[in-house]
Design a protein around this motif. Structure first.
Motif, PDB file in Angstrom:
ATOM      1  N   UNK A  21       0.866  -1.173   0.000  1.00 40.84           N
ATOM      2  CA  UNK A  21       0.000   0.000   0.000  1.00 40.84           C
ATOM      3  C   UNK A  21       0.902   1.221   0.000  1.00 40.84           C
ATOM      4  N   UNK A  22       0.710   2.099  -0.970  1.00 39.87           N
ATOM      5  CA  UNK A  22       1.498   3.332  -1.056  1.00 39.87           C
ATOM      6  C   UNK A  22       0.563   4.539  -1.041  1.00 39.87           C
ATOM      7  N   UNK A  23       1.053   5.603  -0.426  1.00 39.92           N
ATOM      8  CA  UNK A  23       0.284   6.842  -0.364  1.00 39.92           C
ATOM      9  C   UNK A  23       1.235   8.025  -0.249  1.00 39.92           C
ATOM     10  N   UNK A  24       0.679   9.192  -0.091  1.00 45.16           N
ATOM     11  CA  UNK A  24       1.474  10.415  -0.136  1.00 45.16           C
ATOM     12  C   UNK A  24       1.817  11.026   1.217  1.00 45.16           C
ATOM     13  N   UNK A  25       1.328  10.461   2.325  1.00 46.27           N
ATOM     14  CA  UNK A  25       1.609  11.089   3.617  1.00 46.27           C
ATOM     15  C   UNK A  25       1.719  10.077   4.750  1.00 46.27           C
ATOM     16  N   UNK A  26       2.497  10.438   5.741  1.00 46.42           N
ATOM     17  CA  UNK A  26       2.674   9.593   6.916  1.00 46.42           C
ATOM     18  C   UNK A  26       1.348   9.422   7.656  1.00 46.42           C
ATOM     19  N   UNK A  27       0.575  10.496   7.754  1.00 49.40           N
ATOM     20  CA  UNK A  27      -0.718  10.414   8.443  1.00 49.40           C
ATOM     21  C   UNK A  27      -1.655   9.428   7.748  1.00 49.40           C
ATOM     22  N   UNK A  28      -1.722   9.487   6.435  1.00 47.38           N
ATOM     23  CA  UNK A  28      -2.561   8.550   5.699  1.00 47.38           C
ATOM     24  C   UNK A  28      -2.045   7.126   5.884  1.00 47.38           C
ATOM     25  N   UNK A  29      -0.734   6.950   5.784  1.00 45.93           N
ATOM     26  CA  UNK A  29      -0.119   5.623   5.921  1.00 45.93           C
ATOM     27  C   UNK A  29      -0.338   5.028   7.313  1.00 45.93           C
ATOM     28  N   UNK A  56      -4.844   7.152   9.009  1.00 46.22           N
ATOM     29  CA  UNK A  56      -6.113   7.141   8.281  1.00 46.22           C
ATOM     30  C   UNK A  56      -6.385   5.813   7.582  1.00 46.22           C
ATOM     31  N   UNK A  57      -5.396   5.280   6.857  1.00 47.39           N
ATOM     32  CA  UNK A  57      -5.619   4.021   6.151  1.00 47.39           C
ATOM     33  C   UNK A  57      -5.892   2.871   7.121  1.00 47.39           C
ATOM     34  N   UNK A  58      -5.054   2.658   8.144  1.00 44.56           N
ATOM     35  CA  UNK A  58      -5.381   1.566   9.082  1.00 44.56           C
ATOM     36  C   UNK A  58      -6.760   1.733   9.735  1.00 44.56           C
ATOM     37  N   UNK A  59      -7.139   2.970  10.036  1.00 45.89           N
ATOM     38  CA  UNK A  59      -8.468   3.210  10.622  1.00 45.89           C
ATOM     39  C   UNK A  59      -9.570   2.804   9.643  1.00 45.89           C
ATOM     40  N   UNK A  60      -9.393   3.128   8.364  1.00 46.32           N
ATOM     41  CA  UNK A  60     -10.375   2.732   7.344  1.00 46.32           C
ATOM     42  C   UNK A  60     -10.426   1.213   7.191  1.00 46.32           C
ATOM     43  N   UNK A  61      -9.270   0.580   7.198  1.00 42.86           N
ATOM     44  CA  UNK A  61      -9.206  -0.881   7.089  1.00 42.86           C
ATOM     45  C   UNK A  61     -10.021  -1.514   8.217  1.00 42.86           C
ATOM     46  N   UNK A  62      -9.821  -1.037   9.415  1.00 36.61           N
ATOM     47  CA  UNK A  62     -10.560  -1.562  10.578  1.00 36.61           C
ATOM     48  C   UNK A  62     -12.038  -1.214  10.505  1.00 36.61           C
TER      49      UNK A  62
END
Length: 162
Positions: free
Chosen positions: A57-65, A68-74
Motif C-alpha cells: 500500500x502506497x500513499x502520499x503522507x505519513x498520516x494517511x499511511x 487514516x488508512x489503518x483506521x479505514x481498514x478496521x
C-alpha cells in the motif's frame, strides 16, 4: 436518491470496473467518494478468489499511511488483513527494486506520477494493481500511460457527476 445512495452506487460501479479489468486498473473519483473503500473491497475479493500474500500500500503522507488508512481498514472490517500489508509513502516506495507483490494499492496515486516516484511501477512487479486518485492532470496522465504494463483508467467520476 440521497447522497449516501449515490455514493454507494458510484463505489459499486468503480469496484465492478476494477474487477472487470482483472484487478489491474486505475480509478479517478472525487475526495470523499470512497476510493479507500473500493480498494479494500477489491482486496477482500482477491483474498476470497485466491491466495494473495504480499500487498504493498502506497500513499502520499505519513498520516494517511499510519493513521487514516489503518483506521479505514478496521472500520470496514478488514483489520485482520493489516498484517499482510506493507505500507509505504511514495517518498520511500520509489526506492524499492526488483520486488514482487501480489497486489499493489496506490492511494492518491497522482503523487506517484513524477520522474522519481514512478520507479515504484517500473522497478517492481505486481500481479494485481489498483491505482486511485481524486485528480489526474494531463501531464500526469501522460506519465501514467508510459508505464508498462499499462494501468488503464477504468472508471472516472468528476465531482459534478457525484
Amino acid at each position: 436518491m440521497d447522497i449516501n445512495e449515490r455514493k454507494r452506487e458510484i463505489q459499486d460501479e468503480a469496484i465492478e470496473a476494477i474487477i472487470d479489468s482483472n484487478f489491474y486498473a486505475g480509478v479517478i473519483m472525487p475526495t470523499g467518494s470512497g476510493k479507500t473503500y473500493c480498494i479494500l473491497k477489491c482486496m477482500s475479493e482477491l483474498f476470497e478468489r485466491e491466495k494473495i500474500e504480499s500487498i504493498l500500500y502506497c500513499c502520499n503522507s505519513i498520516k494517511l499511511r499510519d493513521e487514516d488508512f489503518p483506521a479505514e481498514v478496521k472500520k470496514w472490517g478488514y483489520g485482520h488483513h493489516l498484517e499482510n500489508i506493507t505500507r509505504l509513502c511514495y517518498q520511500s516506495a520509489y526506492k524499492l527494486e526488483r520486488e514482487k507483490f501480489d497486489l499493489g494499492l496506490f492511494d492518491e496515486g497522482d503523487y506517484a506520477l513524477s520522474p522519481e516516484y514512478i520507479k515504484i511501477f517500473l522497478a517492481n512487479s505486481f500481479k494485481y494493481l489498483i491505482f486511485v486518485s481524486a485528480t489526474l492532470e494531463p501531464r500526469k496522465l501522460a506519465i501514467l500511460k508510459s508505464i508498462t504494463p499499462a494501468i488503464p483508467i477504468v472508471y472516472k467520476k468528476e465531482m459534478a457527476q457525484a
